[in-house]
Design a protein around this motif. Structure first.
Motif, PDB file in Angstrom:
ATOM      1  N   ILE A 189       0.743  -1.532  -0.213  1.00  0.00           N
ATOM      2  CA  ILE A 189      -0.151   0.164   0.001  1.00  0.00           C
ATOM      3  C   ILE A 189       0.712   1.125  -0.208  1.00  0.00           C
ATOM      4  O   ILE A 189       0.339   2.319  -0.662  1.00  0.00           O
ATOM      5  CB  ILE A 189      -1.109  -0.145   1.508  1.00  0.00           C
ATOM      6  CG1 ILE A 189      -2.010  -1.264   0.872  1.00  0.00           C
ATOM      7  CG2 ILE A 189      -2.418   1.475   1.736  1.00  0.00           C
ATOM      8  CD1 ILE A 189      -2.599  -1.667   2.537  1.00  0.00           C
ATOM      9  N   LEU A 190       2.280   1.424   0.815  1.00  0.00           N
ATOM     10  CA  LEU A 190       2.895   2.498   1.165  1.00  0.00           C
ATOM     11  C   LEU A 190       3.681   3.048  -0.469  1.00  0.00           C
ATOM     12  O   LEU A 190       3.549   3.851  -0.827  1.00  0.00           O
ATOM     13  CB  LEU A 190       3.663   2.241   2.182  1.00  0.00           C
ATOM     14  CG  LEU A 190       3.224   2.209   3.041  1.00  0.00           C
ATOM     15  CD1 LEU A 190       4.228   1.551   4.371  1.00  0.00           C
ATOM     16  CD2 LEU A 190       2.429   3.635   4.059  1.00  0.00           C
ATOM     17  N   SER A 191       4.095   1.552  -1.492  1.00  0.00           N
ATOM     18  CA  SER A 191       4.863   1.707  -2.395  1.00  0.00           C
ATOM     19  C   SER A 191       3.295   2.393  -3.316  1.00  0.00           C
ATOM     20  O   SER A 191       3.689   3.382  -4.148  1.00  0.00           O
ATOM     21  CB  SER A 191       4.795   0.015  -3.127  1.00  0.00           C
ATOM     22  OG  SER A 191       6.048  -0.381  -2.184  1.00  0.00           O
ATOM     23  N   ILE A 192       2.542   1.879  -3.400  1.00  0.00           N
ATOM     24  CA  ILE A 192       1.480   1.942  -4.213  1.00  0.00           C
ATOM     25  C   ILE A 192       1.321   4.454  -4.137  1.00  0.00           C
ATOM     26  O   ILE A 192       0.603   5.001  -4.960  1.00  0.00           O
ATOM     27  CB  ILE A 192      -0.002   1.931  -4.543  1.00  0.00           C
ATOM     28  CG1 ILE A 192       0.037   0.384  -4.948  1.00  0.00           C
ATOM     29  CG2 ILE A 192      -1.293   2.664  -5.003  1.00  0.00           C
ATOM     30  CD1 ILE A 192      -1.502  -0.450  -4.914  1.00  0.00           C
ATOM     31  N   ALA A 193       0.837   4.035  -2.831  1.00  0.00           N
ATOM     32  CA  ALA A 193       0.323   5.740  -2.165  1.00  0.00           C
ATOM     33  C   ALA A 193       1.884   6.493  -1.999  1.00  0.00           C
ATOM     34  O   ALA A 193       1.681   7.770  -2.621  1.00  0.00           O
ATOM     35  CB  ALA A 193       0.317   5.655  -0.859  1.00  0.00           C
TER      36      ALA A 193
END
Length: 748
Positions: A189-193
């Motif tokens: 999720i952090l990578s996408i964000a």
């Protein structure tokens, strides 16, 4: 905060080295010292606790932990067959010679005649250790397990399993897969964000350092303080969620500063001096809420409160010290290559008009949602209330209890032993009751005999054992086997029937004093005490949240609304738990087996966690609204802008926590599964329905009265600066706030 952030930024390698030493040092020390968990549910002042005290004083030779070795003969054979009998007798003799084993009573001895099932296929032996499970050497318990299970390999088709607290302890603490899965999900999720590997790693690294150091410290403290085995699982559950979230808020603020062209050091310091203050406020609130469990006076919860608070505290410490050090090491690499290239070619971005739908695609979606809430507050508020009411409805059937080895994974020997005993001797055999009778007078012995006869005829009783008098004859123990499983409501009803009707009638006119004890009775008393103290705990944390938000936002309506919203989120969480676990809806999907009551201590622990998490979201949402209100005095604009600019980070943080908590379905521990599912559902409802739909809709309906505070109260309240002094919402804005408070009287 600015001074601390600047120091950590400039001495980044020293700070990093100190954290590495702290993590490795506590890990090595914990590995060398081991752990000493204390799964003690006894409560002073309860009837079951009095029974335990009498047993310990009267039967000191059996005061150690008692476990079971259970075996089943192959289909068509009997445990009395010479080959099986000879092999198991040899194995039991070997177990009797293991250090710290005090006594072994097998079915082939005269005193163990009732330890063979009616069909002759299942038998058990009782292994009594010289110490309680927490004080046993792991090597000795493992030798008992190996000796017993080796017998199964010598006879084709023979099944040998073991159950009990000591056996459970050597199976290892659950959870490792859950933590790893949660971290991986958060990383995705952090990578996408963020679109940046380094930015993604920052919250993960901070969480690993904070939680790792915290859990290793708790392991060391288990030698001096009573901590339950589930403490590490619960600590990692709350620690992962808050640590990643706190770092996320700070990194997001820092990246925004870089996009606006701020120097790296100034941006990092600014991020810590703004978002870092809110993190300190939120983290401190979580710790205080967790430590509020100590007010309940239950020793078991004291350890959980201390351990969870320590984990959260170290997570916050990592966010405000280690994180600025890492930001100094990475410099502009917290931005993706594309973002760095765009910044170099086109220069810094200009801050868009707050709430402007054209301010980027994601910001535009958030702004459009904020406008929709402003235009349709009644419709959206009604919809949110209906959703919450439906999810909360099962809460009316809540029944608290405890889990046992019948809830372990089917692959574990403790679960197999539990099922074998239930098959061979009835569902209540795994949770027998103990009547501990004091007979000081001569007439008490006949009265006890009459009581035993009456108990044997009582509804819900499957079997009553032979009375066992202690040396001296003044204490007698009678075992009562219910005809229902330990977790069944019928067993609770039987205990009440014995305590309220059967025993008082037998004691009348005599000095006979009988207490109902046993593990099942202890668990029931524990649940009853928790139920009785739950309103006090809810009152404490609600009052605490009200006062903190009252001081922070100088408003009566905002903290009152937050208190009600927190209770709604908790109600929905427990409603979902009742439906899944107590009613059995979807339990097969999670591989949980039969319906079970909600673990007694979970409401207290989950309420503390939910209170802290809800306060996080409330602070980040309302602080931006409050800043806009003080700056412009327009409630509609304040709510719209605050929602538009806060909802994205709240939703991203909530999504991370949902993934982290949901991963605990893989923990293999029923308490972990319950807490994970309950918290994941509560966070989803809190973030996506309550904070971004119901709260702003209500604030639009209430109007400027949201920010009203009586002048006399405002003068007596201390000033708590969530924002630094040089921001529009800081302390220097008090004159403007007082001016606005005079006009904040009614709805828009």
């Amino acid at each position: 905060m600015a001074a601390l952030a600047r120091f950590c930024f400039r001495h980044r390698f020293v700070v990093l080295l100190l954290w590495v030493c702290a993590l490795l040092g506590t890990a090595v020390a914990a590995q060398a010292a081991g752990s000493r968990w204390a799964n003690d549910f006894e409560l002073p002042g309860t009837e079951s606790a009095e029974a335990v005290d009498l047993l310990r004083a009267s039967f000191p030779q059996t005061s150690g932990d008692t476990d079971s070795v259970v075996w089943r003969a192959p289909e068509g054979d009997s445990v009395r067959d010479p080959q099986i009998r000879a092999r198991m007798t040899e194995a039991l003799a070997g177990i009797a010679g293991v250090p710290q084993v005090g006594r072994v009573v097998g079915p082939y001895a005269a005193e163990g005649g009732g330890q063979i099932s009616e069909d002759g296929r299942i038998a058990y032996a009782q292994v009594t250790f010289t110490e309680q499970a927490m004080n046993l050497e792991k090597e000795n318990v493992e030798e008992v397990v190996d000796t017993a299970q080796a017998a199964a390999g010598d006879v084709d088709g023979l099944q040998v399993e073991l159950g009990g607290e000591a056996i459970q302890a050597v199976q290892g603490a659950p959870g490792g897969l859950a933590e790893v899965t949660g971290i991986v999900a958060a990383a995705v999720i952090l990578s996408i964000a963020f679109g940046s590997l380094f930015a993604m790693l920052l919250p993960i690294v901070c969480a690993v350092f904070g939680i790792g150091t915290g859990l290793m410290t708790v392991t060391l403290l288990s030698h001096t303080t009573d901590f339950a085995e589930a403490t590490t699982l619960l600590g990692s559950l709350i620690g992962l969620g808050v640590s990643i979230d706190y770092a996320l808020f700070i990194v997001t603020r820092h990246r925004t500063g870089l996009h606006r062209g701020m120097p790296v050091e100034d941006s990092a310091v600014r991020a810590l001096d703004t978002a870092g203050r809110a993190v300190l406020f939120a983290g401190g609130t979580v710790c205080v809420a967790l430590l509020g469990m100590i007010a309940l006076g239950i020793s078991f919860l004291n350890g959980v409160a201390i351990a969870a608070s320590l984990t959260v505290l170290l997570g916050v410490a990592a966010s405000v010290t280690l994180l600025p050090a890492l930001l100094g090491i990475l410099q502009t690499r917290v931005l993706s290559r594309r973002q760095r290239r765009s910044l170099a070619e086109h220069g810094p971005e200009h801050a868009p008009e707050p709430g402007d739908p054209a301010a980027g695609e994601a910001a535009g979606r958030a702004a459009r949602w904020a406008l929709l809430v402003q235009r349709r507050p009644r419709l959206l508020a009604s919809l949110a209330v209906v959703v919450i009411a439906i999810v909360s409805l099962p809460l009316l059937s809540l029944r608290l209890g405890t889990t046992d080895q019948g809830n372990h994974q089917e692959s574990k020997t403790t679960r197999k032993a539990y099922d074998l005993l239930a098959d061979g001797f009835g569902p209540g055999f795994n949770g027998p009751l103990q009547l501990v009778a004091e007979t000081p007078g001569k007439a008490d012995t006949p009265a006890l005999s009459r009581l035993i006869t009456r108990v044997s005829r009582t509804e819900g009783v499957a079997e009553v054992g032979t009375p066992a008098p202690a040396p001296g004859g003044r204490i007698t123990v009678v075992q009562v086997v219910p005809d229902s499983a330990p977790q069944d409501e019928a067993t609770d009803q039987l205990i009440d029937r014995l305590r309220d009707d059967v025993i008082p009638a037998a004691q009348e006119g005599t000095s006979l004093d009988v207490h109902v004890g046993g593990v099942t009775a202890i668990n029931k008393d524990f649940a009853s005490v928790i139920t009785g103290k739950l309103p006090l705990f809810v009152g404490i944390i609600v009052a605490l949240g009200f006062v903190l938000l009252l001081v922070a936002f100088r408003s009566l309506v905002v903290p009152l609304t937050a208190a009600v919203m927190n209770l709604l989120a908790a109600a929905a969480a427990f409603g979902a738990l009742v439906a899944i676990f107590q009613w059995g809806w979807g339990s097969d999907l999670f591989g949980l087996g039969r319906e079970v009551p909600i673990t007694a201590f979970l409401p207290v622990i989950m309420l503390a966690m939910l209170f802290g998490l809800s306060m996080d979201y409330q602070v980040f949402l309302v602080s931006r609204m409050h800043e806009e209100w003080v700056h412009h005095g327009d409630n509609a604009r304040a709510v719209r802008v605050g929602l538009a600019e806060s909802s994205r980070v709240i939703n991203a943080a909530a999504l991370i926590m949902i993934c982290v908590f949901s991963a605990f379905v893989l923990s293999g521990d029923l308490e972990g599964v319950m807490a994970g599912i309950g918290l994941a559902g509560a966070v989803a409802l809190d973030a996506f329905v309550i904070r971004t739909m119901l709260v702003p809709a209500l604030m639009h309906l209430i109007g400027p009265a949201n920010w009203w505070l009586p002048t006399w109260l405002d003068r007596h309240l201390p000033h708590l600066a969530v924002e630094p002094r040089d921001t529009p919402g800081g302390p220097e804005a008090e004159p403007r706030r007082e001016e606005l408070a005079k006009t904040a009287g009614g709805p828009e």
